[in-house]
Enzyme design. Sequence first.
Site, PDB file in Angstrom:
ATOM      1  N   CYS A 325       3.810  -6.415  -1.171  1.00 12.18           N
ATOM      2  CA  CYS A 325       2.990  -5.432  -0.571  1.00 12.18           C
ATOM      3  C   CYS A 325       2.623  -4.612  -2.120  1.00 12.18           C
ATOM      4  CB  CYS A 325       3.644  -4.483   0.237  1.00 12.18           C
ATOM      5  SG  CYS A 325       2.363  -3.357   1.082  1.00 12.18           S
ATOM      6  N   HIS A 425       5.217  -8.462   4.878  1.00 16.61           N
ATOM      7  CA  HIS A 425       6.553  -7.917   4.798  1.00 16.61           C
ATOM      8  C   HIS A 425       7.306  -8.532   5.867  1.00 16.61           C
ATOM      9  CE1 HIS A 425       6.262  -4.001   2.660  1.00 16.61           C
ATOM     10  NE2 HIS A 425       5.164  -3.919   3.507  1.00 16.61           N
TER      11      HIS A 425
END
Length: 483
Positions: A325, A425
């Site tokens: 991310c 994630h």
Amino acid sequence: MGKALMVLGTSSGAGKSLLVTALCRIFSNLGYDVVPFKSQNMSLNSAPSIEGGEISRAQYLQAIACRKKPSVRFNPILLKPEGNMRSQVVFLGKPIGSVSARDYMLSKKEELFRKAMEVLDELKEKHDLVIIEGAGSPVEINLKDYDIANMRVAKHANAKVILVTDIDRGGSFASIVGTMELLRPEERELVMGFVFNKFRGDASLLEPGFEYLERRYGKPTLGVVPYTEHRLPEEDSLAEFPKVRGDLHIQIIRLPHISNFTDFEPLHWANGVDYVTRPEEIKGDLIILPGSKNTVEDLLWLRENGFEDAIIEAHREGSFVVGICGGFQMLGEKIIDTVESGRGEVKGIGLLPAKTVFERTKRTNYLNAEVLWGPAEGMHVEGYEIRFGRSTSKRPFSVITAVNGARTFEPEGAISERVFGTYLHGIFHNFTFTERFLNFLREEKGLEPVSIRAWSIEEEIARFSKVVEENLDVERILEELGL
């Protein structure tokens, strides 16, 4: 109208979140329609809800324990620390601004509390039982007048309260007595009993203390939960970062605004992880840049403190580098950010052929994807995204095949020589992927391959809840609740 049960703690880390998780599963197994609730949570570990908004990782887990789809109603207020005494405020899953602690207390808190209690009332109307988690300690003298996560919630819901303490820390009896003494008489009346968590040894040795508490307060000890190893995600943003060296030297950069560090728990279990706080420490077989609550500020911190040069040098000497991310965004060529930091165009570390532009709408979705990178090419994985940025690369890491179950085709992430970055994630919670990736690195180092036993969150919830149920007076709790 449904019932309400609330779990308060004598301190942060007492075990509230996991006790609520276990109670959710125990009562669900008994056939009750149960949902979790926490009016306000402060955490950097968030997860997507069924509505698409963010909730805390704890209420996400508790929803699964209730056999419910995670909803923003289970955690109406989420505070995501940004540093400098400021937090992003997320209400019902959507960011509504960034405020200082003082401004939040004086201006926004009461209005949000009122709205959160409306949500709680609706949950009580629709379900048999709402199991509510408190926050920190309910009796901090400097905070009690502003507290909207503990006894005010219990009184509003007319909830029966369980007070839990972590006996492994020591001082549990003193903590319970101190908490009870600082509660107002009408608050003390709501407490049904006490739970001692993380006990190692013979519980019968605690009997004199139990007798004292019952004599003094007329409240029983409802259970002693033994210290139990588990793999349930840790939620607290104040969780410790252990330094554990395995056969593979895996290093994670401990960013000032690190977020979603639960992404890396499978690496702890499979090998061990070393969280790096100084640039001169960087020389691992695998170096990971994690997610960040403030990507550009953390990128500049890396640059100003020598981490960027150390990462580039380690990569040049053979280290494999991964970005998740915000970490992925930092590893790209440039970031254009007029949303989070407001700094405009900022040069990236440059290890990945990717460019990122921050957008005002945050994406919070469940994802299915097909990996395009090397040893895991063609593998199907799942995870979730929580991000403002949109990145483009001619060499994507994966193709997203479904968003919240709806089929799509969208390249994401980036790859380069001994580097990959992804928005997924939870990528390492895909155990086949993690096993293949780690064994790729182990083979390079001349190490024997490892096998990672696959398990599920569902399996861990069931196992942990069984331990709690065997050591808790569930019948007494049912009786107190009138169920």
